[in-house]
Design an enzyme around this catalytic site. Structure first.
Site, short mmCIF file in Angstrom:
data_model
loop_
_atom_site.label_atom_id
_atom_site.label_comp_id
_atom_site.label_asym_id
_atom_site.label_seq_id
_atom_site.Cartn_x
_atom_site.Cartn_y
_atom_site.Cartn_z
N GLU A 194 -3.38 -3.48 -0.64
CA GLU A 194 -2.61 -2.45 0.08
C GLU A 194 -1.71 -1.65 -0.86
OE1 GLU A 194 -0.67 -4.29 3.43
OE2 GLU A 194 -2.50 -4.21 4.60
N GLU A 393 -9.52 -6.77 5.72
CA GLU A 393 -8.63 -7.44 6.68
C GLU A 393 -8.73 -6.76 8.03
OE1 GLU A 393 -4.50 -7.78 5.56
OE2 GLU A 393 -5.02 -8.15 3.46
C1 BG6 Z 1 -1.58 -7.10 5.36
C2 BG6 Z 1 -1.46 -7.96 4.15
O1 BG6 Z 1 -0.54 -6.18 5.30
O2 BG6 Z 1 -1.37 -7.64 6.61
C3 BG6 Z 1 -1.55 -9.45 4.41
O3 BG6 Z 1 -2.39 -7.58 3.16
C4 BG6 Z 1 -0.80 -9.76 5.69
O4 BG6 Z 1 -1.04 -10.12 3.30
C5 BG6 Z 1 -1.46 -9.04 6.84
O5 BG6 Z 1 -0.67 -11.12 5.95
C6 BG6 Z 1 -0.84 -9.32 8.18
O6 BG6 Z 1 0.54 -9.11 8.14
P1 BG6 Z 1 1.54 -10.23 8.60
O7 BG6 Z 1 2.90 -9.71 8.32
O8 BG6 Z 1 1.29 -10.43 10.06
O9 BG6 Z 1 1.22 -11.45 7.82
#
Ligand code: BG6
Length: 497
Positions: A194, A393
């Site tokens: 990111e 993701e």
């Molecule tokens: C993304 C990141 O922003 O979102 C991850 O690359 C992160 O590392 C994921 O865990 C979800 O966000 P969060 O804050 O719910 O863990």
């Protein structure tokens, strides 16, 4: 979608899940590992969190206090889910769903404890040998992010992270070291996780430590420093791409951005203009990494706000020569834009906009759930770049309830997965070239933004709470068998029993 319908997904499509070293490994002070910025991400009760601000950022003043009084803090990322010791059992649980790809990251400070040491740490290198060997034995291609929100602390405090070219040089040396070591085991790489979140979360993403200026969010408008960090990370990324191609000719290396798809709040042209501004701030990162040059539209913003990017001789050539082979994204939600009177991007790094989309449900953390937005955004990306895309993701963080009989009935997660995979299939039918899908946090892990365990994404439950209590025993949630079925049918069978 009917059972046994023809799959939209190409043969060999990669199905799996994504994690990050700082959110799973734990063992923060074992095996010769040095401290990283993520070791200072703390848990704080929900009501004490600064609105819209993650708990994973820090100033020099905060770091001083955390180092002087660690007993006053709870640092869950130092524990992770103990993947460092339990990786075999945890990888086996994931492979049980039929995963063909497992995304994780290497902890830079496990390899170079200070980030810039004379020699790499053999114990750290040996750990990842074991992890990648196990992945391959289980039929999972490792996809490895070089830096996922965990700059070595020494580089952050002494050099302000990627504000300094010393950090760029150190990163390239680290990248070269791991490419050389794992060249026969890892064929998919990502540079920075990111990278576009460096604007909102410069400590987390770029290792940029600043002094507290007395406001709740001292990072608010440090455009000069943040864009200089971004430039230096672009150069570091491009140099890593070049090294990867030299050292592992059959590897593919991509970038990773948090995809921020925006809708105008109304049909007022001004709202649409705001969408354009926001789009520019986000496309900027993938434009540089995929096209190898700064896009025209940033000139005006840089001029208007007095931002001067310091380029070194040769930087422009490096960016041109180090373009990525594919794009990867995280996709969680879409945003609503209302005209703000200027092109200034969202300052606080919060992923959640304050303007609610009346047509969308939100997660327990207020994240809008928008499967159709997924299809839209994939079309926009492909239209812009015509490069293969990997979904690095996508997922749903929720509070899971363990029933008296031990079952976890996470129907909400199944519904989320079904709708997003369905729209992904639609995007592929539209002609978008997507070659893999990694669910975020297929095994429960520590949240990045809020450093909590309570926010669970997994198909595999991990018995641990926010304070590290629990046995770390694994159990399958209801969604486990659902994802297994989706993978076994290559995305053709999305039916819910
Ligand atoms: C993304 C990141 O922003 O979102 C991850 O690359 C992160 O590392 C994921 O865990 C979800 O966000 P969060 O804050 O719910 O863990």
């Amino acid at each position: 979608m009917a059972e046994n319908s023809e799959s939209a997904f190409p043969e060999g499509f990669l199905w799996g899940g994504a994690t990050a070293a700082n959110q799973i490994e734990g063992a923060y002070n074992e095996g010769g590992r040095g401290l990283a910025t993520s070791d200072f991400a703390r848990w704080v009760p929900k009501e004490q969190r600064i609105s819209g601000k993650a708990t994973s950022w820090a100033t020099y003043e905060m770091l001083d206090d955390m180092m002087a009084h660690p007993e006053n803090y709870n640092f869950p990322k130092r524990r992770g889910i103990d993947f460092y010791h339990r990786y075999e059992e945890q990888l086996e649980a994931l492979a049980g769903m039929g995963f063909t790809v497992f995304r994780t990251s290497i902890s830079w400070s496990r390899i170079f404890p200070n980030g810039d040491d004379a020699e790499p740490n053999e114990e750290g290198l040996a750990f990842y040998d074991k992890v990648f060997d196990k992945c391959l034995e289980l039929g999972m291609q490792p996809m490895v992010t070089l830096c996922h929100f965990d700059t070595p602390l020494h580089l952050a405090t002494e050099y302000q992270g990627f504000l300094s070219r010393h950090t760029v040089d150190s990163f390239v040396r680290y990248a070269e070291t791991v490419f050389t070591r794992y060249k026969d085991k890892v064929k998919y790489w990502l540079t920075f996780n990111e990278i576009n979140s460096s604007l909102g979360n410069p400590y987390t993403c770029s290792g940029l430590v600043l002094h507290d200026d007395g406001t709740p969010n001292p990072y608010k408008e440090q455009w000069q420093a943040k864009y200089q960090c971004a430039h230096n990370q672009f150069v570091a990324s491009a140099l890593a791409v070049k090294k990867c191609h030299e050292i592992i000719p059959d590897a593919k290396i991509g970038n990773m951005t948090c995809r921020l798809e925006n809708y105008a709040e109304t049909s007022k042209p001004e709202d649409e203009l705001q969408v354009l501004f926001e789009d520019h701030f986000n496309w900027f990162y993938s434009d540089v990494q995929a096209k190898g040059e700064y896009p025209y539209y940033m000139n005006r913003f840089f001029n208007d706000y007095g931002i001067k990017i310091q380029m070194e001789p040769g930087d422009e050539e490096i960016l041109k020569e180090g373009t990525v082979d594919f794009l990867s994204i995280s996709y969680y939600m879409t945003y609503i834009m209302r005209y703000k009177g200027s092109p200034v991007p969202k300052p606080n790094g919060s992923l959640v906009t304050d303007i609610k989309n009346q047509y969308l449900e939100v997660s327990e953390w207020g994240w809008p759930i928008d499967p159709i937005g997924f299809r839209i955004t994939l079309n926009h990306i492909y239209d812009r770049y015509h490069l293969p895309i990997f979904i690095a993701e996508n997922g749903l963080g929720a509070v899971d309830k363990v029933e008296a009989d031990g079952t976890i009935n996470d129907d909400y997660r199944i519904a989320y997965l079904q709708k997003h995979v369905e729209q992904l299939g639609e995007a592929i039918k539209d002609g978008v070239d997507v070659f893999g899908y990694a669910w975020w946090g297929p095994i429960d892990l520590i949240s990045s933004g809020t450093s909590e365990m309570t926010k669970r994404y997994g198909f595999v439950y991990v018995d641990q709470d926010d304070f590290g209590n629990g046995t770390l025993a694994l159990s399958k949630k209801k969604s486990y068998d659902y994802y297994k079925k989706v993978i076994a049918s290559n995305g053709a069978d999305l039916s819910i029993d």
